[in-house]
Design a protein around this motif. Structure first.
Motif, PDB file in Angstrom:
ATOM      1  N   UNK A   3      -7.985  -0.559   0.825  1.00 39.99           N
ATOM      2  CA  UNK A   3      -8.466  -1.844   0.897  1.00 39.99           C
ATOM      3  C   UNK A   3      -8.256  -2.777  -0.241  1.00 39.99           C
ATOM      4  N   UNK A   4      -7.733  -4.245  -0.017  1.00 39.85           N
ATOM      5  CA  UNK A   4      -7.308  -4.941  -1.128  1.00 39.85           C
ATOM      6  C   UNK A   4      -7.900  -6.351  -0.886  1.00 39.85           C
ATOM      7  N   UNK A   5      -8.338  -6.894  -2.343  1.00 33.39           N
ATOM      8  CA  UNK A   5      -9.067  -8.230  -2.297  1.00 33.39           C
ATOM      9  C   UNK A   5      -8.007  -9.254  -1.891  1.00 33.39           C
ATOM     10  N   UNK A   6      -8.495 -10.055  -1.279  1.00 31.73           N
ATOM     11  CA  UNK A   6      -7.941 -11.422  -0.917  1.00 31.73           C
ATOM     12  C   UNK A   6      -8.792 -12.488  -1.422  1.00 31.73           C
ATOM     13  N   UNK A   7      -8.396 -13.426  -2.179  1.00 30.16           N
ATOM     14  CA  UNK A   7      -9.106 -14.368  -2.998  1.00 30.16           C
ATOM     15  C   UNK A   7      -9.338 -15.723  -2.029  1.00 30.16           C
ATOM     16  N   UNK A   8      -8.987 -15.577  -0.838  1.00 32.48           N
ATOM     17  CA  UNK A   8      -9.191 -16.870  -0.155  1.00 32.48           C
ATOM     18  C   UNK A   8      -7.661 -17.643   0.517  1.00 32.48           C
ATOM     19  N   UNK A   9      -6.866 -17.285  -0.683  1.00 28.25           N
ATOM     20  CA  UNK A   9      -5.353 -17.732  -0.518  1.00 28.25           C
ATOM     21  C   UNK A   9      -4.076 -16.651  -0.561  1.00 28.25           C
ATOM     22  N   UNK A  10      -4.780 -15.511  -1.128  1.00 29.28           N
ATOM     23  CA  UNK A  10      -3.709 -14.726  -0.909  1.00 29.28           C
ATOM     24  C   UNK A  10      -4.128 -13.149  -1.462  1.00 29.28           C
ATOM     25  N   UNK A  11      -3.484 -12.003  -0.960  1.00 31.19           N
ATOM     26  CA  UNK A  11      -3.955 -10.800  -1.395  1.00 31.19           C
ATOM     27  C   UNK A  11      -3.749 -10.832  -2.992  1.00 31.19           C
ATOM     28  N   UNK A  12      -4.522  -9.937  -3.545  1.00 32.69           N
ATOM     29  CA  UNK A  12      -4.583  -9.554  -4.800  1.00 32.69           C
ATOM     30  C   UNK A  12      -4.302  -8.079  -5.181  1.00 32.69           C
ATOM     31  N   UNK A  13      -3.078  -7.575  -4.786  1.00 27.22           N
ATOM     32  CA  UNK A  13      -3.194  -5.932  -4.611  1.00 27.22           C
ATOM     33  C   UNK A  13      -3.185  -5.208  -5.523  1.00 27.22           C
ATOM     34  N   UNK A  14      -3.584  -5.680  -6.973  1.00 27.33           N
ATOM     35  CA  UNK A  14      -3.902  -4.853  -7.817  1.00 27.33           C
ATOM     36  C   UNK A  14      -5.304  -4.781  -8.108  1.00 27.33           C
ATOM     37  N   UNK A  15      -5.930  -5.359  -7.161  1.00 26.28           N
ATOM     38  CA  UNK A  15      -7.498  -5.262  -6.976  1.00 26.28           C
ATOM     39  C   UNK A  15      -7.403  -4.673  -5.850  1.00 26.28           C
ATOM     40  N   UNK A  16      -7.371  -3.260  -5.841  1.00 32.12           N
ATOM     41  CA  UNK A  16      -7.558  -2.282  -4.637  1.00 32.12           C
ATOM     42  C   UNK A  16      -8.359  -0.976  -4.706  1.00 32.12           C
ATOM     43  N   UNK A  17      -8.365  -0.556  -3.633  1.00 34.38           N
ATOM     44  CA  UNK A  17      -9.244   0.837  -3.497  1.00 34.38           C
ATOM     45  C   UNK A  17      -8.099   1.565  -2.681  1.00 34.38           C
ATOM     46  N   UNK A  18      -7.749   2.466  -3.344  1.00 30.55           N
ATOM     47  CA  UNK A  18      -6.865   3.450  -2.644  1.00 30.55           C
ATOM     48  C   UNK A  18      -7.288   4.856  -2.520  1.00 30.55           C
ATOM     49  N   UNK A  19      -7.059   5.769  -1.461  1.00 30.50           N
ATOM     50  CA  UNK A  19      -7.396   6.928  -1.134  1.00 30.50           C
ATOM     51  C   UNK A  19      -6.288   7.820  -1.807  1.00 30.50           C
ATOM     52  N   UNK A  20      -6.813   8.702  -2.659  1.00 28.81           N
ATOM     53  CA  UNK A  20      -6.241   9.498  -3.616  1.00 28.81           C
ATOM     54  C   UNK A  20      -5.346  10.624  -2.893  1.00 28.81           C
ATOM     55  N   UNK A  21      -5.553  10.723  -1.607  1.00 23.87           N
ATOM     56  CA  UNK A  21      -4.928  11.478  -0.770  1.00 23.87           C
ATOM     57  C   UNK A  21      -3.091  10.999  -0.552  1.00 23.87           C
ATOM     58  N   UNK A  22      -3.143   9.711  -0.793  1.00 26.18           N
ATOM     59  CA  UNK A  22      -1.912   8.851  -0.644  1.00 26.18           C
ATOM     60  C   UNK A  22      -0.741   9.248  -1.541  1.00 26.18           C
ATOM     61  N   UNK A  23      -0.950  10.200  -2.551  1.00 23.45           N
ATOM     62  CA  UNK A  23      -0.164  10.376  -3.629  1.00 23.45           C
ATOM     63  C   UNK A  23       1.224  10.805  -3.210  1.00 23.45           C
ATOM     64  N   UNK A  24       1.262  11.573  -2.011  1.00 24.40           N
ATOM     65  CA  UNK A  24       2.700  12.008  -1.667  1.00 24.40           C
ATOM     66  C   UNK A  24       3.622  10.728  -1.171  1.00 24.40           C
ATOM     67  N   UNK A  25       2.693  10.103  -0.193  1.00 26.62           N
ATOM     68  CA  UNK A  25       3.349   8.693   0.133  1.00 26.62           C
ATOM     69  C   UNK A  25       3.779   8.004  -0.794  1.00 26.62           C
ATOM     70  N   UNK A  26       3.025   7.630  -1.912  1.00 26.94           N
ATOM     71  CA  UNK A  26       3.508   6.830  -2.959  1.00 26.94           C
ATOM     72  C   UNK A  26       4.575   7.343  -3.582  1.00 26.94           C
ATOM     73  N   UNK A  27       4.683   8.717  -3.993  1.00 25.05           N
ATOM     74  CA  UNK A  27       5.684   9.429  -4.571  1.00 25.05           C
ATOM     75  C   UNK A  27       7.059   8.998  -3.843  1.00 25.05           C
ATOM     76  N   UNK A  28       7.082   9.333  -2.435  1.00 23.15           N
ATOM     77  CA  UNK A  28       7.986   9.073  -1.598  1.00 23.15           C
ATOM     78  C   UNK A  28       8.576   7.867  -1.642  1.00 23.15           C
ATOM     79  N   UNK A  29       7.659   6.752  -1.799  1.00 27.71           N
ATOM     80  CA  UNK A  29       8.100   5.292  -1.710  1.00 27.71           C
ATOM     81  C   UNK A  29       8.900   5.030  -2.883  1.00 27.71           C
TER      82      UNK A  29
END
Length: 174
Positions: A132-158
């Motif tokens: 889940x990512x914050x949107x400030x009304x104009x754009x996404x703020x991807x470094x203000x986010x909540x990420x499932x820790x089970x996404x580790x392998x997905x991120x490593x592969x990316x």
């Protein structure tokens, strides 16, 4: 709302400081609400009180360790905040990682509550989400986010594909 105890809060402080002559922005003094303290301390004050704290940093380690456990980026080709996110996911002992840059001292105290609520409720159809990512009304703020820790392998592969775009990686998740 997602309980604070299910979240590890991580502050990203791993930048090279190239735009500021090599200084660590999170350690620069700034005034907020009458307090003149490092930006990082203002940021930490906005994080969930009952969530474990991690600080992702690759220099000034002793100064960051005064505030909490410091983790270094996992070895990878390239650079960028996703390396810090990967390290945070790898160290978190909770289901979720709350990500926040260390150079955003003017965040509101409750900035994370909306994304914690969405994480608990799921998407508009009630389906589980991975981020889940914050949107400030104009754009996404991807470094203000909540990420499932089970996404580790997905991120490593990316990252192994040579991609380092936070926007694109988060867009690939549920």
């Amino acid at each position: 709302m997602l309980a604070e105890t299910k979240i590890t809060a991580m502050v990203l402080c791993g930048g090279a400081g190239s735009r500021m002559g090599g200084v660590d922005k999170p350690l620069q003094l700034i005034e907020k609400a009458g307090l003149v303290i490092p930006m990082l301390d203002h940021v930490i004050a906005t994080l969930p009180v009952h969530s474990p704290l991690l600080i992702s940093a690759n220099r000034s380690i002793a100064e960051y360790q005064q505030r909490g456990p410091v983790i270094a980026d996992e070895p990878a080709v390239g650079s960028g905040p996703l390396l810090g996110v990967l390290a945070g996911i790898g160290h978190a002992q909770t289901e979720w990682l709350l990500v926040c840059p260390g150079d955003m001292p003017f965040l509101e105290q409750s900035w994370h509550e909306a994304i914690r609520k969405v994480a608990e409720q799921g998407d508009e159809h009630g389906a589980a989400v991975d981020s889940v990512v914050i949107h400030d009304g104009q754009r996404l703020q991807p470094l203000l986010s909540l990420i499932r820790t089970s996404c580790a392998e997905n991120l490593r592969a990316y990252l192994q594909t040579g991609e380092f775009s936070v926007h694109r990686w988060l867009a690939s998740l549920r």
